[in-house]
Every structure is written in structure tokens, then in C-alpha cells.
Enzyme design. Structure first.
Site, mmCIF file in Angstrom:
data_model
loop_
_atom_site.group_PDB
_atom_site.id
_atom_site.type_symbol
_atom_site.label_atom_id
_atom_site.label_comp_id
_atom_site.label_asym_id
_atom_site.label_seq_id
_atom_site.Cartn_x
_atom_site.Cartn_y
_atom_site.Cartn_z
ATOM 1 N N TYR A 21 0.804 -1.173 -0.171
ATOM 2 C CA TYR A 21 -0.165 -0.041 -0.056
ATOM 3 C C TYR A 21 0.818 1.382 0.100
ATOM 4 C CZ TYR A 21 -3.028 3.709 1.744
ATOM 5 O OH TYR A 21 -3.691 4.837 1.911
ATOM 6 N N GLU A 43 -11.631 5.768 4.821
ATOM 7 C CA GLU A 43 -11.214 6.737 5.958
ATOM 8 C C GLU A 43 -12.323 6.927 7.129
ATOM 9 O OE1 GLU A 43 -8.018 7.289 6.547
ATOM 10 O OE2 GLU A 43 -7.043 7.240 4.713
ATOM 11 N N TRP A 51 -5.208 2.021 10.178
ATOM 12 C CA TRP A 51 -5.484 1.593 8.865
ATOM 13 C C TRP A 51 -5.070 0.276 8.483
ATOM 14 C CZ3 TRP A 51 -7.902 3.700 5.513
ATOM 15 C CH2 TRP A 51 -7.621 3.616 3.995
#
Length: 189
Positions: A21, A43, A51
């Protein structure tokens, strides 16, 4: 294949998924509305969580939320919302699931007003990524006056779970802000 000997931002070393990522997406400018909505949805679900938790469930979110098709999400029925609340593959927070629908509706309203969500959101940085120069992770803020302003404007427009911290992370993820630390290989790539 992830090359593990590259110097990266310190937050991404815990898994290959995190490094992938970091290397392929984080900080890369995004102008496509569907991808911007994907990051906005992810988000908002990340609020209060890590995350990596969201990344591990990203494919599940993709499947559960109709490939992040905001036009479909804006039309979700109560039955669909109840189905999502039973889906163990995503974050089953009732307020966040409902906010996904509300945010999709408001996303479309912004598109109608500005021509695209991309035009709206990128105007906050004059359509040019902000290149910060953090030497290390300690110099990367959680919020800024800019993320405060975006959060305030989105909330005024009816968006949910778009606090300043969420919006700063959104800006980093979508390349509006470049916060790769100075010795990271992605800093100037």
C-alpha cells in the site's frame, strides 16, 4: 513482490500488505471520483481504528459496498443497511454504515455543484499536491489548519465521520499531501 530492503516510512513495516500500500498507493495523487469516494469511505470507517485493520478488510468493503459505487450506495435501502450490519467482513458500526449512505448522497451533491468531487476537494490545495518535508514520523502532524477547513466544510455539507484527523489521513492517502519522510524511497518518486 515487495522489495524489503528499500527505505520506507516507518509506519508500514508490519506487513507486506502495508508495504505494498505504501509503495503503490499512499501519497499518489488521485483525481478519479470513484477512487476518491473509496478512500473517503474507507477513511471514515477507519476513524478510531488502525489503517491496517481497514486494509485487511478492503476487499470485503469493496464487495459489500458495490465496488464503492457511490450512486448505488446513495440509494441503499434499510434492508441493504441491515445486511451490511450483519457482514462480519467489514466494520459493523451502525453509525458508520449509515454515514456511508449519507456521505454518498452528499458526494453526489458536491459533484452536481462543482462538476466533480475531484474539482471540489483538490481546490483546497490549488489542484497541486502539498509537498511537506518531514524528516521523521514525529514531524508528520495528525491535523493541520487545512484538514480543519476541509472537515468543517464537509460537515457543513452534511458529511459524517469527517473530522480533521480523518481528512488529513484522506489527504495523505490520495496524494493531496506528500508526507513521505525524507529518506523514504517514495519521497521524490
Amino acid at each position: 513482490m515487495i522489495i524489503t530492503d528499500k527505505i520506507r516510512c516507518g509506519w508500514c513495516h508490519s506487513s507486506d500488505l502495508y508495504m505494498k500500500y505504501h509503495d503503490e498507493e499512499w501519497g499518489v495523487p488521485v483525481y478519479d471520483d470513484t477512487t476518491l469516494f473509496e478512500f473517503l469511505l474507507l477513511e471514515t470507517f477507519q476513524a478510531g481504528l488502525s489503517w491496517i485493520t481497514i486494509l485487511n478488510k478492503r476487499e470485503n468493503f469493496y464487495n459489500a459496498f458495490d465496488a464503492f459505487d457511490y450512486k448505488k450506495i446513495a440509494q441503499y435501502s434499510d434492508d441493504k443497511i441491515q445486511e451490511l450490519l450483519q457482514d462480519a467482513g467489514i466494520i459493523r458500526n451502525k453509525l458508520k454504515v449509515y454515514s456511508a449512505v449519507t456521505n454518498a448522497q452528499n458526494f453526489i451533491t458536491i459533484q452536481e455543484e462543482f462538476g466533480s468531487f475531484s474539482q471540489y476537494i483538490w481546490a483546497f490545495v490549488n489542484h497541486t499536491p502539498v509537498n511537506n518535508s518531514p524528516r521523521n514520523l514525529k514531524e508528520v502532524p495528525a491535523t493541520t489548519p487545512l484538514s480543519d477547513a476541509i472537515s468543517k466544510d464537509l460537515k457543513k455539507r452534511g458529511f459524517k465521520f469527517v473530522g480533521s484527523t480523518v481528512m488529513y489521513a484522506f489527504m495523505q492517502a490520495t496524494g493531496m499531501i506528500n508526507d513521505h519522510v525524507e529518506n523514504c524511497w517514495k519521497r521524490n518518486s
